[in-house]
Design a protein around this motif. Structure first.
Motif, PDB file in Angstrom:
ATOM      1  N   GLY A   9      50.195  40.391  93.413  1.00 26.67           N
ATOM      2  CA  GLY A   9      49.783  41.907  93.676  1.00 26.67           C
ATOM      3  C   GLY A   9      48.652  42.181  92.712  1.00 26.67           C
ATOM      4  N   VAL A  10      48.260  41.191  91.705  1.00 28.89           N
ATOM      5  CA  VAL A  10      47.346  41.598  90.699  1.00 28.89           C
ATOM      6  C   VAL A  10      46.012  42.091  91.104  1.00 28.89           C
ATOM      7  N   ALA A  11      45.307  41.353  91.862  1.00 25.39           N
ATOM      8  CA  ALA A  11      44.006  41.740  92.292  1.00 25.39           C
ATOM      9  C   ALA A  11      44.025  43.212  93.126  1.00 25.39           C
ATOM     10  N   ASP A  12      45.219  43.250  94.023  1.00 24.54           N
ATOM     11  CA  ASP A  12      45.132  44.388  94.628  1.00 24.54           C
ATOM     12  C   ASP A  12      45.357  45.641  93.910  1.00 24.54           C
ATOM     13  N   TRP A  55      45.959  54.460  82.267  1.00 21.78           N
ATOM     14  CA  TRP A  55      45.769  53.073  81.869  1.00 21.78           C
ATOM     15  C   TRP A  55      46.931  52.206  82.918  1.00 21.78           C
ATOM     16  N   LEU A  56      46.204  51.204  83.609  1.00 24.64           N
ATOM     17  CA  LEU A  56      47.086  50.122  84.181  1.00 24.64           C
ATOM     18  C   LEU A  56      47.043  48.941  83.268  1.00 24.64           C
ATOM     19  N   LEU A  57      48.068  48.477  82.745  1.00 25.18           N
ATOM     20  CA  LEU A  57      48.641  47.440  81.962  1.00 25.18           C
ATOM     21  C   LEU A  57      49.078  46.235  82.820  1.00 25.18           C
ATOM     22  N   LEU A  58      48.648  45.094  83.028  1.00 32.06           N
ATOM     23  CA  LEU A  58      49.026  44.063  83.747  1.00 32.06           C
ATOM     24  C   LEU A  58      48.768  42.645  83.162  1.00 32.06           C
ATOM     25  N   THR A  59      49.607  41.729  83.797  1.00 34.63           N
ATOM     26  CA  THR A  59      49.499  40.205  83.265  1.00 34.63           C
ATOM     27  C   THR A  59      49.368  39.401  84.632  1.00 34.63           C
ATOM     28  N   LEU A 113      43.763  47.556  81.588  1.00 36.92           N
ATOM     29  CA  LEU A 113      43.861  46.422  80.261  1.00 36.92           C
ATOM     30  C   LEU A 113      44.587  45.229  80.906  1.00 36.92           C
ATOM     31  N   TRP A 114      44.046  44.102  81.115  1.00 37.94           N
ATOM     32  CA  TRP A 114      44.657  42.932  81.429  1.00 37.94           C
ATOM     33  C   TRP A 114      44.760  41.779  80.456  1.00 37.94           C
ATOM     34  N   ASN A 115      46.042  41.207  80.620  1.00 39.47           N
ATOM     35  CA  ASN A 115      46.249  40.029  79.760  1.00 39.47           C
ATOM     36  C   ASN A 115      46.654  39.182  80.770  1.00 39.47           C
ATOM     37  N   PRO A 116      45.336  38.273  81.237  1.00 35.07           N
ATOM     38  CA  PRO A 116      45.595  37.157  82.168  1.00 35.07           C
ATOM     39  C   PRO A 116      46.552  36.074  81.668  1.00 35.07           C
ATOM     40  N   ALA A 117      47.769  36.113  81.585  1.00 35.31           N
ATOM     41  CA  ALA A 117      48.599  34.980  81.104  1.00 35.31           C
ATOM     42  C   ALA A 117      49.723  35.089  82.262  1.00 35.31           C
ATOM     43  N   PRO A 118      50.104  33.759  82.740  1.00 35.72           N
ATOM     44  CA  PRO A 118      49.383  32.553  82.489  1.00 35.72           C
ATOM     45  C   PRO A 118      48.150  32.608  83.207  1.00 35.72           C
ATOM     46  N   MET A 119      47.252  31.994  82.740  1.00 33.33           N
ATOM     47  CA  MET A 119      45.662  31.799  83.256  1.00 33.33           C
ATOM     48  C   MET A 119      45.635  30.949  84.473  1.00 33.33           C
ATOM     49  N   ILE A 120      45.164  31.696  85.426  1.00 32.96           N
ATOM     50  CA  ILE A 120      44.773  30.853  86.798  1.00 32.96           C
ATOM     51  C   ILE A 120      43.465  29.882  86.853  1.00 32.96           C
ATOM     52  N   TYR A 157      50.662  52.809  83.488  1.00 29.39           N
ATOM     53  CA  TYR A 157      51.574  52.289  84.324  1.00 29.39           C
ATOM     54  C   TYR A 157      51.340  50.639  84.269  1.00 29.39           C
ATOM     55  N   SER A 158      52.597  50.266  84.203  1.00 31.03           N
ATOM     56  CA  SER A 158      52.718  48.660  83.849  1.00 31.03           C
ATOM     57  C   SER A 158      53.159  48.166  84.797  1.00 31.03           C
ATOM     58  N   LEU A 159      52.062  46.977  85.510  1.00 26.47           N
ATOM     59  CA  LEU A 159      52.689  46.017  86.616  1.00 26.47           C
ATOM     60  C   LEU A 159      53.269  45.117  85.860  1.00 26.47           C
ATOM     61  N   ALA A 160      54.643  44.809  85.799  1.00 25.60           N
ATOM     62  CA  ALA A 160      55.460  44.158  84.866  1.00 25.60           C
ATOM     63  C   ALA A 160      56.212  43.135  85.646  1.00 25.60           C
ATOM     64  N   SER A 161      56.043  41.859  85.064  1.00 28.85           N
ATOM     65  CA  SER A 161      56.955  40.921  85.177  1.00 28.85           C
ATOM     66  C   SER A 161      58.200  41.171  84.620  1.00 28.85           C
ATOM     67  N   ILE A 162      59.454  41.120  85.238  1.00 27.96           N
ATOM     68  CA  ILE A 162      60.601  41.493  84.442  1.00 27.96           C
ATOM     69  C   ILE A 162      61.678  40.169  84.603  1.00 27.96           C
ATOM     70  N   ASN A 163      61.949  39.615  83.732  1.00 26.19           N
ATOM     71  CA  ASN A 163      62.769  38.528  83.638  1.00 26.19           C
ATOM     72  C   ASN A 163      64.153  38.537  83.003  1.00 26.19           C
ATOM     73  N   ILE A 164      64.969  37.465  83.221  1.00 28.28           N
ATOM     74  CA  ILE A 164      66.026  37.468  82.575  1.00 28.28           C
ATOM     75  C   ILE A 164      65.649  36.110  81.453  1.00 28.28           C
ATOM     76  N   ASP A 165      65.619  36.062  80.113  1.00 23.19           N
ATOM     77  CA  ASP A 165      65.433  34.930  79.165  1.00 23.19           C
ATOM     78  C   ASP A 165      66.493  34.276  78.887  1.00 23.19           C
ATOM     79  N   GLU A 166      66.849  32.818  79.093  1.00 25.50           N
ATOM     80  CA  GLU A 166      67.549  31.877  78.619  1.00 25.50           C
ATOM     81  C   GLU A 166      66.926  31.305  77.584  1.00 25.50           C
ATOM     82  N   VAL A 167      67.408  31.587  76.213  1.00 21.71           N
ATOM     83  CA  VAL A 167      66.859  31.098  75.159  1.00 21.71           C
ATOM     84  C   VAL A 167      67.701  30.214  74.353  1.00 21.71           C
TER      85      VAL A 167
END
Length: 364
Positions: A142-145, A133-137, A158-165, A6-16
């Motif tokens: 809502g990350v802590a909850d 598994w929970l995968l999150l950045t 598994l937590w990839n805490p980026a960007p770091m707080i 289960y991926s708590l995911a940021s979903i973006n449109i990337d302008e490159v």
């Protein structure tokens, strides 16, 4: 029962924007090329995990301008039923500069990613099974909850805490509730500085290993992985009496199996695994934007695949062994090696058969 991600995911449109160099303060710079792609750290990692063969359920939010991104996520093999579409908020955006050497600089607009709530996590995890598994950045709210809810459900995290707080420790973020932390060297140092008594005076070669060991000791979690860019990665895995004599890991990726890899070193109950980069020629590198997210997604998917082969150990500390981590790090390294040779986020993430072929031939 097969474990899911289960991926708590940021979903973006990337302008490159492709530029000769990353723009300096006060400088105006013309780009040589512009692309608009689907992206977001969580979305990228989700696509990578799905392309690696894992069953991935994405939890997230978008605006109506991001419906095409949801379609791409679905076509990549991920389940998108838990992605909500908001009427009054735009999809997250990332403004990405990519220089002539493939290095990047990113500015984020969170948009709908900052509308994720505790209720979203509760709704999503009502479908999970113990051991999933929970995968999150750190690119959503809502990350802590979500971490607390996942732990209560018996999930692995598994937590990839980026960007770091900057105040992750003082604000009581549940770092000690996760199983595995994946950080780059900058994020590791930023986290370590939030704890009293962690020394940072080791020589250059051992600096990150020493810091990671101290953080691992402080938190008591299973493992910390530090990605080091062109210097590869280092993993520190806690080994208990249960897994001190590991069974061999079978793999269909062509990698050799061994009890603890030749790249690993044991010290007390912690095994240190050092991993170089995949053999990618410098002139082939085009874009590093999604390399780290590809690494995270493939790493998680490989752990899931290996645990599915040994379901009796899931839920115990022994279910993530140094051998499993070493194999997952290897496969993730070759996956990210392919990603840097391609442009864009989603488009750069390889399929599993491509990673297997690269691992076997050592050639792209």
């Amino acid at each position: 029962m097969q474990l899911k991600i289960y991926s708590l995911a940021s979903i973006n449109i990337d302008e490159v924007y492709h530029v000769p160099h990353i723009v300096k303060p006060g400088e105006t710079l013309s780009s040589t090329q512009r692309q608009e792609n689907a992206g977001g750290k969580g979305a990228n990692a989700s696509v990578a995990a799905a392309r690696a063969g894992a069953k991935v359920h994405i939890v997230g939010k978008i605006g109506h301008d991001g419906l095409w991104v949801r379609d791409l996520l679905s076509s990549s093999g991920a389940n998108t039923d838990l992605i909500s579409v908001l009427d009054d908020t735009a999809t997250g955006r990332a403004i990405i500069q990519v220089d002539a050497h493939g290095e990047n600089s990113i500015v984020l607009f969170p948009g709908a990613n900052y509308k994720v709530s505790k209720d979203d996590a509760c709704r999503a995890f009502s479908q999970c099974s113990a051991g999933d598994w929970l995968l999150l950045t750190n690119e959503t709210t809502g990350v802590a909850d979500a971490i607390a809810q996942a732990r209560a459900c018996g999930m692995q995290i598994l937590w990839n805490p980026a960007p770091m707080i900057a105040d992750m420790v003082s604000s009581k973020q549940p770092v000690d509730m996760v199983d595995i932390l994946v950080l780059n060297e900058t994020e590791l140092i930023a986290l370590a500085r939030q704890y009293d008594g962690i020394g940072m005076t080791e020589g250059a070669d051992e600096k990150y290993t020493s810091i990671a060991r101290q953080v691992l000791d402080r938190l008591g979690i299973r493992a910390i992985i530090v990605t080091l860019g062109s210097d590869g990665s280092v993993g520190l895995v806690r080994r208990t009496r249960v897994n001190s004599h590991e069974v061999l890991v079978s793999s269909d990726s062509g990698s050799s199996s061994q009890s603890v890899a030749s790249s690993a070193k044991s010290d007390d109950d912690i095994v240190v695994i050092r991993m170089g980069c995949a053999p990618v020629k410098k002139e082939l590198i085009k874009d590093t934007t999604a390399a780290g997210d590809t690494w995270v997604g493939y790493f998680t998917a490989e752990l899931v695949r290996l645990q599915n082969a040994s379901p009796e150990s899931v839920g115990s500390l022994a279910s993530v062994t140094p051998t499993m981590v070493e194999h997952a790090m290897t496969f993730a390294t070759f996956a990210s090696g392919i990603a840097v040779t391609r442009l864009g986020a989603f488009p750069s993430i390889p399929e599993r058969h491509e990673v297997e072929a690269f691992f076997s031939s050592k050639k792209i």
